[in-house]
Design a protein around this motif. Structure first.
Motif, PDB file in Angstrom:
ATOM      1  N   ASN A 111      47.019  30.788  40.993  1.00  0.00           N
ATOM      2  CA  ASN A 111      46.815  29.789  39.946  1.00  0.00           C
ATOM      3  C   ASN A 111      45.358  29.324  39.965  1.00  0.00           C
ATOM      4  N   ASP A 112      45.056  28.292  39.207  1.00  0.00           N
ATOM      5  CA  ASP A 112      43.664  27.835  39.099  1.00  0.00           C
ATOM      6  C   ASP A 112      43.126  27.310  40.427  1.00  0.00           C
ATOM      7  N   ILE A 113      44.012  26.735  41.270  1.00  0.00           N
ATOM      8  CA  ILE A 113      43.573  26.220  42.573  1.00  0.00           C
ATOM      9  C   ILE A 113      43.181  27.375  43.494  1.00  0.00           C
ATOM     10  N   THR A 114      43.947  28.466  43.428  1.00  0.00           N
ATOM     11  CA  THR A 114      43.614  29.656  44.226  1.00  0.00           C
ATOM     12  C   THR A 114      42.199  30.125  43.922  1.00  0.00           C
ATOM     13  N   PHE A 115      41.874  30.192  42.642  1.00  0.00           N
ATOM     14  CA  PHE A 115      40.547  30.689  42.252  1.00  0.00           C
ATOM     15  C   PHE A 115      39.441  29.698  42.601  1.00  0.00           C
ATOM     16  N   MET A 116      39.763  28.398  42.612  1.00  0.00           N
ATOM     17  CA  MET A 116      38.768  27.440  43.089  1.00  0.00           C
ATOM     18  C   MET A 116      38.422  27.723  44.541  1.00  0.00           C
ATOM     19  N   GLY A 117      39.432  28.070  45.338  1.00  0.00           N
ATOM     20  CA  GLY A 117      39.206  28.415  46.743  1.00  0.00           C
ATOM     21  C   GLY A 117      38.334  29.652  46.872  1.00  0.00           C
ATOM     22  N   LEU A 118      38.616  30.675  46.072  1.00  0.00           N
ATOM     23  CA  LEU A 118      37.839  31.918  46.130  1.00  0.00           C
ATOM     24  C   LEU A 118      36.392  31.691  45.692  1.00  0.00           C
ATOM     25  N   LEU A 119      36.210  30.938  44.611  1.00  0.00           N
ATOM     26  CA  LEU A 119      34.854  30.656  44.131  1.00  0.00           C
ATOM     27  C   LEU A 119      34.075  29.819  45.142  1.00  0.00           C
ATOM     28  N   THR A 120      34.787  28.882  45.793  1.00  0.00           N
ATOM     29  CA  THR A 120      34.151  28.069  46.841  1.00  0.00           C
ATOM     30  C   THR A 120      33.696  28.949  47.998  1.00  0.00           C
ATOM     31  N   ALA A 121      34.545  29.913  48.382  1.00  0.00           N
ATOM     32  CA  ALA A 121      34.189  30.838  49.465  1.00  0.00           C
ATOM     33  C   ALA A 121      32.900  31.595  49.112  1.00  0.00           C
ATOM     34  N   CYS A 122      32.819  32.054  47.882  1.00  0.00           N
ATOM     35  CA  CYS A 122      31.615  32.783  47.440  1.00  0.00           C
ATOM     36  C   CYS A 122      30.397  31.874  47.449  1.00  0.00           C
ATOM     37  N   THR A 123      30.575  30.632  47.021  1.00  0.00           N
ATOM     38  CA  THR A 123      29.463  29.675  46.955  1.00  0.00           C
ATOM     39  C   THR A 123      28.896  29.390  48.338  1.00  0.00           C
ATOM     40  N   HIS A 124      29.768  29.243  49.322  1.00  0.00           N
ATOM     41  CA  HIS A 124      29.320  28.844  50.659  1.00  0.00           C
ATOM     42  C   HIS A 124      28.598  29.950  51.412  1.00  0.00           C
ATOM     43  N   VAL A 125      28.731  31.202  50.944  1.00  0.00           N
ATOM     44  CA  VAL A 125      28.003  32.284  51.616  1.00  0.00           C
ATOM     45  C   VAL A 125      27.064  33.018  50.663  1.00  0.00           C
ATOM     46  N   GLY A 126      26.962  32.532  49.416  1.00  0.00           N
ATOM     47  CA  GLY A 126      26.007  33.094  48.476  1.00  0.00           C
ATOM     48  C   GLY A 126      26.378  34.434  47.892  1.00  0.00           C
ATOM     49  N   LEU A 127      27.694  34.744  47.794  1.00  0.00           N
ATOM     50  CA  LEU A 127      28.126  36.026  47.217  1.00  0.00           C
ATOM     51  C   LEU A 127      28.254  35.874  45.698  1.00  0.00           C
ATOM     52  N   VAL A 128      27.127  35.986  45.015  1.00  0.00           N
ATOM     53  CA  VAL A 128      27.084  35.701  43.578  1.00  0.00           C
ATOM     54  C   VAL A 128      27.907  36.705  42.780  1.00  0.00           C
ATOM     55  N   GLU A 129      27.695  37.995  42.995  1.00  0.00           N
ATOM     56  CA  GLU A 129      28.377  39.014  42.179  1.00  0.00           C
ATOM     57  C   GLU A 129      29.890  38.961  42.388  1.00  0.00           C
ATOM     58  N   LYS A 130      30.299  38.749  43.638  1.00  0.00           N
ATOM     59  CA  LYS A 130      31.738  38.669  43.920  1.00  0.00           C
ATOM     60  C   LYS A 130      32.343  37.437  43.231  1.00  0.00           C
ATOM     61  N   GLY A 131      31.592  36.337  43.257  1.00  0.00           N
ATOM     62  CA  GLY A 131      32.063  35.129  42.601  1.00  0.00           C
ATOM     63  C   GLY A 131      32.208  35.318  41.102  1.00  0.00           C
ATOM     64  N   LEU A 132      31.228  35.987  40.481  1.00  0.00           N
ATOM     65  CA  LEU A 132      31.294  36.246  39.041  1.00  0.00           C
ATOM     66  C   LEU A 132      32.469  37.169  38.710  1.00  0.00           C
ATOM     67  N   LYS A 133      32.760  38.104  39.624  1.00  0.00           N
ATOM     68  CA  LYS A 133      33.897  39.014  39.412  1.00  0.00           C
ATOM     69  C   LYS A 133      35.212  38.239  39.442  1.00  0.00           C
ATOM     70  N   TYR A 134      35.378  37.335  40.427  1.00  0.00           N
ATOM     71  CA  TYR A 134      36.606  36.525  40.490  1.00  0.00           C
ATOM     72  C   TYR A 134      36.728  35.634  39.254  1.00  0.00           C
ATOM     73  N   PHE A 135      35.594  35.094  38.813  1.00  0.00           N
ATOM     74  CA  PHE A 135      35.592  34.224  37.632  1.00  0.00           C
ATOM     75  C   PHE A 135      36.067  35.001  36.401  1.00  0.00           C
ATOM     76  N   ASP A 136      35.617  36.241  36.291  1.00  0.00           N
ATOM     77  CA  ASP A 136      36.023  37.099  35.180  1.00  0.00           C
ATOM     78  C   ASP A 136      37.501  37.484  35.288  1.00  0.00           C
ATOM     79  N   THR A 137      37.968  37.695  36.532  1.00  0.00           N
ATOM     80  CA  THR A 137      39.357  38.099  36.779  1.00  0.00           C
ATOM     81  C   THR A 137      40.351  37.016  36.344  1.00  0.00           C
ATOM     82  N   MET A 138      39.951  35.775  36.473  1.00  0.00           N
ATOM     83  CA  MET A 138      40.851  34.662  36.138  1.00  0.00           C
ATOM     84  C   MET A 138      41.487  34.857  34.767  1.00  0.00           C
ATOM     85  N   ASP A 139      40.651  35.027  33.766  1.00  0.00           N
ATOM     86  CA  ASP A 139      41.128  35.108  32.385  1.00  0.00           C
ATOM     87  C   ASP A 139      41.636  36.511  32.050  1.00  0.00           C
TER      88      ASP A 139
END
Length: 627
Positions: free
Chosen positions: A355-383
């Protein structure tokens, strides 16, 4: 439960020919429910009975509903409806099922059940009617609920309690109080309902007044007040009241109590009390149901004990998307990004839809280690993969991810392309990137946008003042501070909490209110001397006031987290881990200082700020200075 297992073994190996197995099953399931062992009750229903009758169905549905397992209640009810051999539902069936619909706030499901209530002729039953009124109030259909109540020819105390709670839900607390005052007979539930009503609208003063006026109290009454504090973010008050509850003879907390207190522990970082509750659950043999298990895992995760959180998760017999999201978010908050991603993959393999909370966790994980491309991929996967429309929080997280990585143009373009109006938090994420990369022109532009949305946003004024000070424009910094003062804008004070001997202590910057202030400040002075010998240089450029260097160093040394750490050092045995919770982001100076302190004192220091955990050990931090 040991006695129950023995009895069950006897009736299974030596069945009584003249006794209906359904009768025995109903009694066994009832005991399981009272001992918070619903899972065993489910096994009895599933494996002991070949053809359950209506009493057995009602027993298992009631057991699920008693323990807020709404999904299982509906699942077993739906099975009852479609199985040819299953009995028709009756008024007791509908009472449990309507409670589940209300608990899930599922209006459509509730309306379907309402149709079945009418079809099976249970519409006039007072228990069913009370449940219907409660359902419609909880899903926001206030007019339907009122009409159902007005049509009742017979009402009991539960009917009036339901009306009181519904009026409170709809914001009509004065009317609810009038109904309460007019009741000839008030039960403990009536009092508790009114307390919960006031808590729902945030009037804790009135809720506490009623609580103290109660002629007697049961566990439901205590739960209403404790939950009221927890739901209104008065976590210290929730813990304090729970302590008082523990002193009442003959009164034991139940799983509802424990969920509320664990929530308070999670927010305060009160690990000792959280561990006591864990031991209490194990000592009493209470089953880790969905809600209690989630609350316990969340407490450990938010106290920085991610291994313990995973241990609770592994012991849970049933897990939902919230259970998985708690672990994913906990791993992210503690800097274990790769484990968070692996956990998400396992979640999908187990057929649990994120759900949306799961993806907040994943995006937070990317933010804390600077994985920009992976974060953008998860963001795209949501929708595109799961059909989850990103909320403003998700946009804020991606803007933060891009800003931290220095991709400020992309971050600003994303903000301008958002389908919803960006809020202060989203612009603030970009402002953080401007601060890191000293993009003054963009920063001033972002500040103007923030102040248009929120004229008293203290962070914007502080950013400008700090930026001007870092450039040596001290007059501009002073003017910014003056403008802030003239507009009545107050900076949110830094506050830190530490738990020592089961008591949570609160510290503000320069706090002198603690009884042991003399010892705390002596420890601060001793640490400053040792830190300078170890090569620490205070970041005095963070202090924008026009004072000399020594005064700036003094100001930095009394930040709330440093006071809390000093108190922890004088109050706990050597080698003990010190755990701090802070309401704001840890500043650069404190971050550097705590790294050195951890090496000097030979202790692990865990700090949870508003965005993540920092595990300081032997002069290093788990965030690798990226936060």
């Amino acid at each position: 439960m040991r006695h129950l297992y023995q009895i069950q073994a006897q009736v299974t190996t030596n069945p009584i020919p003249s006794m209906d197995p359904n009768l025995i099953a109903v009694k066994l399931i009832g005991v399981c429910a009272s001992r918070a062992s619903v899972r065993h009750g489910t096994l009895i229903f599933t494996h002991y009975l070949s053809s359950p009758n209506i009493f057995a169905y009602n027993a298992i549905l009631k057991a699920f509903a008693q323990h807020n397992d709404w999904l299982s209640t509906l699942r077993y009810f739906n099975a009852q409806l479609v199985l040819p051999s299953a009995p028709d539902p009756d008024e007791y069936t509908f009472t449990s099922v309507l409670k589940a619909c209300a608990g899930l706030a599922q209006e459509d499901e509730g309306r379907k059940v309402h149709c079945l209530v009418t079809k099976y002729g249970c519409h006039s039953n007072i228990f069913v009617r009370n449940s219907l009124v409660d359902l419609y109030f909880k899903v926001g259909c206030f007019e339907i609920a009122h009409n159902l109540f007005d049509e009742m020819t017979v009402r009991d105390v539960v009917s009036w309690n339901t009306l009181i709670f519904g009026l409170c839900l709809s914001g009509q607390v004065d009317k609810a109080q009038a109904v309460f005052d007019g009741m000839v007979e008030r039960s403990l539930v009536s009092w508790s309902t009114m307390i919960s009503g006031y808590a729902k609208v945030g009037d804790l003063k009135e809720a506490r007044r009623l609580f103290e006026e109660m002629p007697e109290r049961n566990v439901v009454s205590w739960n209403a007040m404790i939950a009221g504090y927890a739901q209104n973010e008065k976590y210290s008050d929730a813990v304090e009241l729970f302590r008082r509850m523990q002193q009442v003879k003959g009164l034991a907390p139940n799983d509802v109590t424990l969920v509320s207190v664990l929530s308070a522990c999670a927010h305060l970082g009160a690990l000792d009390l959280g561990k006591w509750i864990d031991r209490f659950i194990r000592r009493r043999g209470i089953e880790l149901g969905l809600f209690l298990g989630n609350a316990l895992a969340d407490m450990y995760a938010k106290c920085g004990c991610i291994e313990e959180a995973k241990g609770v998760f592994d012991k849970m017999h049933e897990r939902d998307v919230i259970s998985w999201s708690i672990i994913i978010t906990g791993l992210a908050m503690n800097g274990h990004a790769n484990e968070a991603f692996e956990c998400f993959d396992k979640m999908v393999e187990h057929g649990v839809r994120p759900n949306d909370i799961t993806f907040m966790g994943l995006l937070t994980a990317c933010t804390h280690v600077g994985l920009v491309e992976k974060g953008l991929k998860y963001f795209d996967t949501m929708d595109h993969t799961y059909g989850i429309i990103p909320k403003i929080e998700h946009y804020g997280c991606v803007v933060d991810l891009l800003s931290r990585a220095g991709r400020l143009d992309e971050a600003e373009k994303l903000i301008n392309s958002m389908p919803v109006e960006p809020n202060v938090i989203v612009w603030g994420a970009l402002l953080g990137g401007c601060r890191i990369y000293k993009d003054i022109e963009r920063g001033e532009r972002v500040v103007r946008r923030i102040l248009e949305l929120e004229s008293d946003h203290s962070g914007s004024y502080v950013y400008l003042a700090n930026m001007y000070a870092s450039l040596g424009r001290l007059d501009d910094a002073a003017k910014c501070r003056l403008r802030m003062r003239n507009n009545g804008v107050m900076k949110m004070p830094g506050c830190s909490w530490i738990e020592v001997d089961n008591v949570v202590y609160e510290f503000f910057m320069g706090d002198l209110s603690h009884p042991q202030s003399d010892k705390i400040f002596y420890m601060i002075r001793e640490l400053r001397w040792k830190m300078k010998l170890a090569g620490y240089k205070p970041k005095t450029d963070l202090v924008v006031h026009n004072i000399d260097e020594e005064e700036k160093e003094d100001a930095l040394s009394v930040h709330s987290e440093k006071l809390a750490i000093a108190f922890g050092l004088i109050s706990t045995p050597e080698g003990t881990t010190i755990r701090i919770v802070k309401n704001l982001r840890v500043c650069n100076d404190c971050h550097d200082a705590i790294k050195i302190i951890s090496k000097i004192v030979g202790r692990e220091i865990v700090v949870r700020d508003r965005s993540r955990f920092h595990h300081f050990r032997d002069g290093r931090c788990s965030c690798n200075d990226y936060w």
